[in-house]
Design a protein around this motif. Structure first.
Motif, mmCIF file in Angstrom:
data_model
loop_
_atom_site.group_PDB
_atom_site.id
_atom_site.type_symbol
_atom_site.label_atom_id
_atom_site.label_comp_id
_atom_site.label_asym_id
_atom_site.label_seq_id
_atom_site.Cartn_x
_atom_site.Cartn_y
_atom_site.Cartn_z
ATOM 1 N N VAL A 165 0.772 -1.120 0.090
ATOM 2 C CA VAL A 165 0.223 -0.277 0.050
ATOM 3 C C VAL A 165 0.651 0.874 -0.206
ATOM 4 O O VAL A 165 0.131 2.166 -1.004
ATOM 5 C CB VAL A 165 -1.281 -0.336 1.142
ATOM 6 C CG1 VAL A 165 -0.534 0.461 2.639
ATOM 7 C CG2 VAL A 165 -1.629 1.029 0.955
ATOM 8 N N HIS A 166 2.035 1.664 0.686
ATOM 9 C CA HIS A 166 2.720 2.436 0.786
ATOM 10 C C HIS A 166 3.440 2.554 -1.074
ATOM 11 O O HIS A 166 4.503 3.911 -1.049
ATOM 12 C CB HIS A 166 3.870 2.461 2.292
ATOM 13 C CG HIS A 166 2.981 2.825 3.341
ATOM 14 N ND1 HIS A 166 2.674 3.609 3.950
ATOM 15 C CD2 HIS A 166 3.251 1.284 4.042
ATOM 16 C CE1 HIS A 166 2.164 3.168 5.135
ATOM 17 N NE2 HIS A 166 2.881 1.714 4.952
ATOM 18 N N THR A 219 -7.968 -4.627 1.164
ATOM 19 C CA THR A 219 -7.449 -3.971 1.612
ATOM 20 C C THR A 219 -6.320 -2.754 0.646
ATOM 21 O O THR A 219 -6.370 -1.176 0.582
ATOM 22 C CB THR A 219 -6.566 -4.358 2.878
ATOM 23 O OG1 THR A 219 -5.864 -4.255 2.716
ATOM 24 C CG2 THR A 219 -7.870 -4.710 4.068
ATOM 25 N N VAL A 220 -5.831 -2.802 0.329
ATOM 26 C CA VAL A 220 -4.983 -2.203 -0.831
ATOM 27 C C VAL A 220 -5.943 -1.225 -1.071
ATOM 28 O O VAL A 220 -5.385 0.217 -1.736
ATOM 29 C CB VAL A 220 -4.200 -3.052 -1.384
ATOM 30 C CG1 VAL A 220 -2.935 -2.210 -2.163
ATOM 31 C CG2 VAL A 220 -2.417 -4.228 -0.096
ATOM 32 N N THR A 263 -7.343 1.363 0.327
ATOM 33 C CA THR A 263 -6.889 2.813 0.094
ATOM 34 C C THR A 263 -6.466 3.513 -0.861
ATOM 35 O O THR A 263 -6.642 4.691 -0.425
ATOM 36 C CB THR A 263 -5.454 1.898 1.122
ATOM 37 O OG1 THR A 263 -5.522 1.372 2.476
ATOM 38 C CG2 THR A 263 -4.489 3.058 1.470
ATOM 39 N N LEU A 264 -6.131 2.970 -1.814
ATOM 40 C CA LEU A 264 -5.832 3.833 -3.292
ATOM 41 C C LEU A 264 -7.208 4.403 -3.674
ATOM 42 O O LEU A 264 -6.374 5.762 -4.008
ATOM 43 C CB LEU A 264 -5.767 2.634 -4.426
ATOM 44 C CG LEU A 264 -3.994 1.792 -4.194
ATOM 45 C CD1 LEU A 264 -3.834 0.754 -5.555
ATOM 46 C CD2 LEU A 264 -2.744 2.920 -4.286
ATOM 47 N N SER A 304 -5.323 7.706 -3.159
ATOM 48 C CA SER A 304 -4.800 8.008 -4.032
ATOM 49 C C SER A 304 -4.018 9.270 -4.456
ATOM 50 O O SER A 304 -5.133 10.846 -5.109
ATOM 51 C CB SER A 304 -5.063 6.859 -5.667
ATOM 52 O OG SER A 304 -4.787 7.038 -6.799
#
Length: 114
Positions: A65-66, A95-96, A99-100, A104
């Protein structure tokens, strides 16, 4: 294409007289080479079918994710796949992907897998 290999817990080992050839260093070097080969191998067939499309691959060793969020700073668009689950309508990006979608720095295209 951004590839983030799974994080592996590395156990400490006793120092070697020649650190570059310690068993742990040799394993790490082999693993890094294998990790960097994954995107090239995965894209080989697509490159043969579409040689006019330029794809740049990058392997980073951080949390997916980072790494992906950082990569969106310079990207025009990020494409994420979603899973299909029975009993729940709509896309499920994980989850990834979630988050994006929320953090993003560029547009996100959601593509259903399968």
């Amino acid at each position: 294409m951004l590839h983030t290999p799974a994080h592996r817990h590395v156990l400490t080992e006793l120092p070697s007289l020649v650190p570059a050839t310690s068993p742990g260093q040799e394993r790490l070097t082999r693993q890094e080479r294998a990790d960097e080969a994954v995107p090239r191998f995965c894209l080989a067939a697509m490159r043969d079918l579409h040689p006019q499309v330029q794809v740049v691959t990058s392997t980073v060793r951080s949390a997916p994710v980072h790494a992906l969020l950082e990569a969106t700073r310079d990207a025009a668009v990020v494409v994420i796949g979603t899973r299909r689950t029975t009993g729940r309508p709509g896309p499920h990006p994980g989850t990834v992907g979630h988050t994006l979608l929320h953090h993003s720095h560029c547009p996100v295209a959601v593509v259903p897998a399968g």
